[in-house]
Design an enzyme around this catalytic site. Structure first.
Site, PDB file in Angstrom:
ATOM      1  N   TYR A   1      97.328  92.281  -0.803  1.00  0.00           N
ATOM      2  CA  TYR A   1      98.601  91.675  -1.176  1.00  0.00           C
ATOM      3  C   TYR A   1      99.448  92.664  -1.972  1.00  0.00           C
ATOM      4  CZ  TYR A   1      96.583  87.263   0.367  1.00  0.00           C
ATOM      5  OH  TYR A   1      96.013  86.274   1.128  1.00  0.00           O
TER       6      TYR A   1
ATOM      7  N   ARG B   1     102.146  88.444  -5.848  1.00  0.00           N
ATOM      8  CA  ARG B   1     102.117  86.972  -5.734  1.00  0.00           C
ATOM      9  C   ARG B   1     103.177  86.481  -4.753  1.00  0.00           C
ATOM     10  NH1 ARG B   1      98.932  84.201  -9.568  1.00  0.00           N
ATOM     11  NH2 ARG B   1      98.291  85.530 -11.298  1.00  0.00           N
TER      12      ARG B   1
ATOM     13  N   ASN C   1     104.332  81.656   6.090  1.00  0.00           N
ATOM     14  CA  ASN C   1     104.413  82.146   7.459  1.00  0.00           C
ATOM     15  C   ASN C   1     104.121  81.010   8.439  1.00  0.00           C
ATOM     16  OD1 ASN C   1     104.275  83.662   9.839  1.00  0.00           O
ATOM     17  ND2 ASN C   1     102.167  84.267   9.454  1.00  0.00           N
TER      18      ASN C   1
ATOM     19  N   CYS D   1      99.236  87.311   9.239  1.00  0.00           N
ATOM     20  CA  CYS D   1      98.930  87.213   7.807  1.00  0.00           C
ATOM     21  C   CYS D   1      97.429  87.191   7.553  1.00  0.00           C
ATOM     22  CB  CYS D   1      99.619  86.005   7.189  1.00  0.00           C
ATOM     23  SG  CYS D   1      99.203  84.447   7.963  1.00  0.00           S
ATOM     24  N   HIS D   2      96.626  86.958   8.581  1.00  0.00           N
ATOM     25  CA  HIS D   2      95.166  86.974   8.404  1.00  0.00           C
ATOM     26  C   HIS D   2      94.655  88.371   8.062  1.00  0.00           C
ATOM     27  CE1 HIS D   2      95.586  88.116  12.669  1.00  0.00           C
ATOM     28  NE2 HIS D   2      94.433  88.772  12.491  1.00  0.00           N
TER      29      HIS D   2
ATOM     30  N   SER E   1      92.678  92.286  -3.482  1.00  0.00           N
ATOM     31  CA  SER E   1      92.377  93.657  -3.931  1.00  0.00           C
ATOM     32  C   SER E   1      90.885  93.937  -4.012  1.00  0.00           C
ATOM     33  CB  SER E   1      93.032  93.920  -5.290  1.00  0.00           C
ATOM     34  OG  SER E   1      94.429  93.888  -5.149  1.00  0.00           O
TER      35      SER E   1
END
Length: 167
Positions: free
Chosen positions: A106, A120, A129, A137-138, A143
């Site tokens: 992200y 965020r 989405n 987005c998958h 992190s």
């Protein structure tokens, strides 16, 4: 505006697509068309949905089936139309640039979309989405490497990432 819908089976369950004549408006692993329509921005939301086989809808369906047959880049060839905040639009563009088999955090996604401190907000854009798989987005993970959220569940997200890693 009239939209077109199709629901069909995949290994991960039913997949539905809602499109206009030019682009995918919403898609995901559900047979609940009302839930998908609710994801479409109100300015793009169709007045009615037809189950007639519109040409673009058939191309989109074929792209999903091709993805499951190993042609993992097939969904990226289908146009998508979403409306949102400027940053969300940039995030969605960046998501479409992530090649199958690759993952991004992200934080990295927010940086590539133009705001180093907006991880965020990048996560929120992923959550907003409407065009799952076509806007992948998958491929975004936390992190620490864990999966993070996905509207259609961690099992499907994991399946997609595993399938992409094998190619």
């Amino acid at each position: 505006m009239i939209a077109y819908a199709s629901t069909f089976d995949t290994r991960d369950g039913p997949f539905s697509i809602i499109s206009d004549s030019n682009s995918v408006l919403a898609s995901g692993w559900t047979s609940d068309l009302a839930a998908l329509i609710a994801l479409i921005h109100p300015s793009l939301r169709p007045a009615s949905v037809s189950h007639d086989p519109a040409e673009l809808l058939m191309f989109a369906r074929d792209a999903v089936l091709a993805y499951y047959d190993g042609r993992l880049d097939a969904p990226s060839t289908i146009p998508v139309h979403q409306f949102g905040a400027t940053f969300h639009l940039r995030v969605w563009e960046e998501l479409r640039r992530i090649s199958p088999g690759n993952r991004i955090t992200y934080a990295k996604l927010s940086a590539t979309a133009g705001n180093l401190r907006a991880s965020r907000s990048a996560g929120h854009a992923c959550a907003m989405n409407a065009a799952a798989l076509f806007v992948p987005c998958h491929r975004v993970v936390r992190s620490d490497g864990t999966l993070g959220g996905f509207r259609y569940g961690a099992v499907i997200k994991g399946n997609l990432l595993e399938m992409e890693a094998l190619e």
